[in-house]
Design a protein around this motif. Sequence first.
Motif, PDB file in Angstrom:
ATOM      1  N   SER A  70       0.845  -1.193   0.000  1.00  0.00           N
ATOM      2  CA  SER A  70       0.000   0.000   0.000  1.00  0.00           C
ATOM      3  C   SER A  70       0.877   1.238   0.000  1.00  0.00           C
ATOM      4  CB  SER A  70      -0.898   0.026   1.243  1.00  0.00           C
ATOM      5  OG  SER A  70      -1.755  -1.087   1.280  1.00  0.00           O
ATOM      6  N   CYS A  71       0.359   2.292  -0.592  1.00  0.00           N
ATOM      7  CA  CYS A  71       1.073   3.573  -0.611  1.00  0.00           C
ATOM      8  C   CYS A  71       0.042   4.671  -0.416  1.00  0.00           C
ATOM      9  CB  CYS A  71       1.808   3.747  -1.928  1.00  0.00           C
ATOM     10  SG  CYS A  71       2.531   5.390  -2.156  1.00  0.00           S
ATOM     11  N   ALA A  72       0.149   5.358   0.708  1.00  0.00           N
ATOM     12  CA  ALA A  72      -0.787   6.427   1.025  1.00  0.00           C
ATOM     13  C   ALA A  72      -0.124   7.775   0.785  1.00  0.00           C
ATOM     14  CB  ALA A  72      -1.241   6.320   2.464  1.00  0.00           C
ATOM     15  N   ALA A  73      -0.831   8.629   0.076  1.00  0.00           N
ATOM     16  CA  ALA A  73      -0.322   9.969  -0.225  1.00  0.00           C
ATOM     17  C   ALA A  73      -1.013  10.991   0.664  1.00  0.00           C
ATOM     18  CB  ALA A  73      -0.568  10.302  -1.687  1.00  0.00           C
ATOM     19  N   SER A  74      -0.222  11.857   1.254  1.00  0.00           N
ATOM     20  CA  SER A  74      -0.784  12.926   2.076  1.00  0.00           C
ATOM     21  C   SER A  74      -0.583  14.243   1.357  1.00  0.00           C
ATOM     22  CB  SER A  74      -0.117  12.963   3.450  1.00  0.00           C
ATOM     23  OG  SER A  74       1.260  13.188   3.327  1.00  0.00           O
ATOM     24  N   ALA A  75      -1.677  14.859   1.009  1.00  0.00           N
ATOM     25  CA  ALA A  75      -1.636  16.151   0.325  1.00  0.00           C
ATOM     26  C   ALA A  75      -3.022  16.757   0.432  1.00  0.00           C
ATOM     27  CB  ALA A  75      -1.247  15.993  -1.135  1.00  0.00           C
ATOM     28  N   ARG A  76      -3.077  18.072   0.480  1.00  0.00           N
ATOM     29  CA  ARG A  76      -4.385  18.730   0.588  1.00  0.00           C
ATOM     30  C   ARG A  76      -5.221  18.467  -0.646  1.00  0.00           C
ATOM     31  NH1 ARG A  76      -4.484  24.452   3.752  1.00  0.00           N
ATOM     32  NH2 ARG A  76      -3.716  23.666   5.729  1.00  0.00           N
ATOM     33  N   THR A  77      -4.621  18.670  -1.788  1.00  0.00           N
ATOM     34  CA  THR A  77      -5.290  18.328  -3.033  1.00  0.00           C
ATOM     35  C   THR A  77      -4.364  17.371  -3.773  1.00  0.00           C
ATOM     36  OG1 THR A  77      -4.323  20.242  -4.141  1.00  0.00           O
ATOM     37  CG2 THR A  77      -6.523  20.508  -3.200  1.00  0.00           C
ATOM     38  N   PHE A  78      -4.930  16.302  -4.241  1.00  0.00           N
ATOM     39  CA  PHE A  78      -4.108  15.258  -4.850  1.00  0.00           C
ATOM     40  C   PHE A  78      -4.792  14.808  -6.125  1.00  0.00           C
ATOM     41  CE2 PHE A  78      -0.650  12.466  -4.842  1.00  0.00           C
ATOM     42  CZ  PHE A  78      -1.076  11.194  -5.192  1.00  0.00           C
ATOM     43  N   MET A  79      -4.231  15.192  -7.247  1.00  0.00           N
ATOM     44  CA  MET A  79      -4.794  14.811  -8.529  1.00  0.00           C
ATOM     45  C   MET A  79      -3.665  14.642  -9.541  1.00  0.00           C
ATOM     46  SD  MET A  79      -7.739  14.018  -9.664  1.00  0.00           S
ATOM     47  CE  MET A  79      -8.515  13.644 -11.227  1.00  0.00           C
ATOM     48  N   PRO A  80      -2.802  13.628  -9.327  1.00  0.00           N
ATOM     49  CA  PRO A  80      -1.726  13.428 -10.296  1.00  0.00           C
ATOM     50  C   PRO A  80      -2.264  12.815 -11.573  1.00  0.00           C
ATOM     51  CG  PRO A  80      -1.755  11.633  -8.743  1.00  0.00           C
ATOM     52  CD  PRO A  80      -2.819  12.601  -8.295  1.00  0.00           C
ATOM     53  N   TYR A  81      -1.462  12.802 -12.613  1.00  0.00           N
ATOM     54  CA  TYR A  81      -1.837  12.077 -13.817  1.00  0.00           C
ATOM     55  C   TYR A  81      -1.812  10.574 -13.539  1.00  0.00           C
ATOM     56  CZ  TYR A  81      -1.609   9.866 -18.339  1.00  0.00           C
ATOM     57  OH  TYR A  81      -1.844   9.040 -19.403  1.00  0.00           O
ATOM     58  N   ALA A  82      -0.796  10.132 -12.802  1.00  0.00           N
ATOM     59  CA  ALA A  82      -0.661   8.705 -12.524  1.00  0.00           C
ATOM     60  C   ALA A  82       0.198   8.484 -11.292  1.00  0.00           C
ATOM     61  CB  ALA A  82      -0.016   7.997 -13.716  1.00  0.00           C
ATOM     62  N   MET A  83       0.112   7.288 -10.772  1.00  0.00           N
ATOM     63  CA  MET A  83       1.030   6.823  -9.743  1.00  0.00           C
ATOM     64  C   MET A  83       1.584   5.489 -10.188  1.00  0.00           C
ATOM     65  SD  MET A  83      -0.592   7.868  -6.085  1.00  0.00           S
ATOM     66  CE  MET A  83       0.937   7.409  -5.249  1.00  0.00           C
ATOM     67  N   ALA A  84       2.738   5.158  -9.643  1.00  0.00           N
ATOM     68  CA  ALA A  84       3.401   3.939 -10.096  1.00  0.00           C
ATOM     69  C   ALA A  84       4.165   3.280  -8.969  1.00  0.00           C
ATOM     70  CB  ALA A  84       4.350   4.255 -11.246  1.00  0.00           C
ATOM     71  N   TRP A  85       4.493   2.032  -9.211  1.00  0.00           N
ATOM     72  CA  TRP A  85       5.412   1.281  -8.362  1.00  0.00           C
ATOM     73  C   TRP A  85       6.671   0.985  -9.167  1.00  0.00           C
ATOM     74  CZ3 TRP A  85       4.739   0.356  -3.250  1.00  0.00           C
ATOM     75  CH2 TRP A  85       3.450   0.497  -2.731  1.00  0.00           C
ATOM     76  N   PHE A  86       7.798   1.187  -8.525  1.00  0.00           N
ATOM     77  CA  PHE A  86       9.089   0.806  -9.063  1.00  0.00           C
ATOM     78  C   PHE A  86       9.754  -0.114  -8.049  1.00  0.00           C
ATOM     79  CE2 PHE A  86       9.787   3.689 -12.700  1.00  0.00           C
ATOM     80  CZ  PHE A  86       8.729   4.557 -12.534  1.00  0.00           C
ATOM     81  N   ARG A  87      10.800  -0.779  -8.477  1.00  0.00           N
ATOM     82  CA  ARG A  87      11.580  -1.581  -7.537  1.00  0.00           C
ATOM     83  C   ARG A  87      13.054  -1.466  -7.860  1.00  0.00           C
ATOM     84  NH1 ARG A  87       9.549  -7.638  -9.426  1.00  0.00           N
ATOM     85  NH2 ARG A  87      10.646  -7.715 -11.429  1.00  0.00           N
ATOM     86  N   GLN A  88      13.848  -1.672  -6.827  1.00  0.00           N
ATOM     87  CA  GLN A  88      15.290  -1.587  -6.996  1.00  0.00           C
ATOM     88  C   GLN A  88      15.964  -2.597  -6.091  1.00  0.00           C
ATOM     89  OE1 GLN A  88      16.947   2.325  -6.313  1.00  0.00           O
ATOM     90  NE2 GLN A  88      18.745   1.854  -7.547  1.00  0.00           N
ATOM     91  N   ALA A  89      16.688  -3.518  -6.717  1.00  0.00           N
ATOM     92  CA  ALA A  89      17.467  -4.507  -5.985  1.00  0.00           C
ATOM     93  C   ALA A  89      18.884  -3.967  -5.782  1.00  0.00           C
ATOM     94  CB  ALA A  89      17.483  -5.818  -6.756  1.00  0.00           C
ATOM     95  N   PRO A  90      19.602  -4.471  -4.781  1.00  0.00           N
ATOM     96  CA  PRO A  90      20.970  -3.991  -4.530  1.00  0.00           C
ATOM     97  C   PRO A  90      21.845  -4.131  -5.760  1.00  0.00           C
ATOM     98  CG  PRO A  90      20.198  -5.312  -2.695  1.00  0.00           C
ATOM     99  CD  PRO A  90      19.155  -5.439  -3.767  1.00  0.00           C
TER     100      PRO A  90
END
Length: 123
Positions: A21-41
């Motif tokens: 889960s990813c919760a965004a805290s902002a007064r107004t929140f209207m991005p075009y998109a959100m995404a998940w990325f990953r990074q291994a060592p």
Amino acid sequence: QVQLVESGGGLVQAGGSLRLSCAASARTFMPYAMAWFRQAPGKEREFVAAITWSGGRTTYADSVKGRFTISKDNTKNTVYLQMNSLKPEDTSDYYCAVHGSGRIDYPLNYSSWGQGTQVTVSS
């Protein structure tokens, strides 16, 4: 400035499932998109999945298609990543991000990032 807080990572056996889960805290929140990325060592950050905020259109990396599902709850400003049939190669730190502009699968096009949550898949 948007703050993103991820949760849900952990240790799971191959074939198992986790939901991030990813919760965004902002007064107004209207991005075009959100995404998940990953990074291994020792590796570059790679795109996993994205979802447009208003239309809910999804995009996935080939490596996770059919196994991972990205979804959102606009009322909670939260994006989720359901990960099924996990493989050891999915082991990584997972980050959510808010899209800024440009290609949706390119990490430099994202303006805000969470702190990451670790996912470890044992064989």
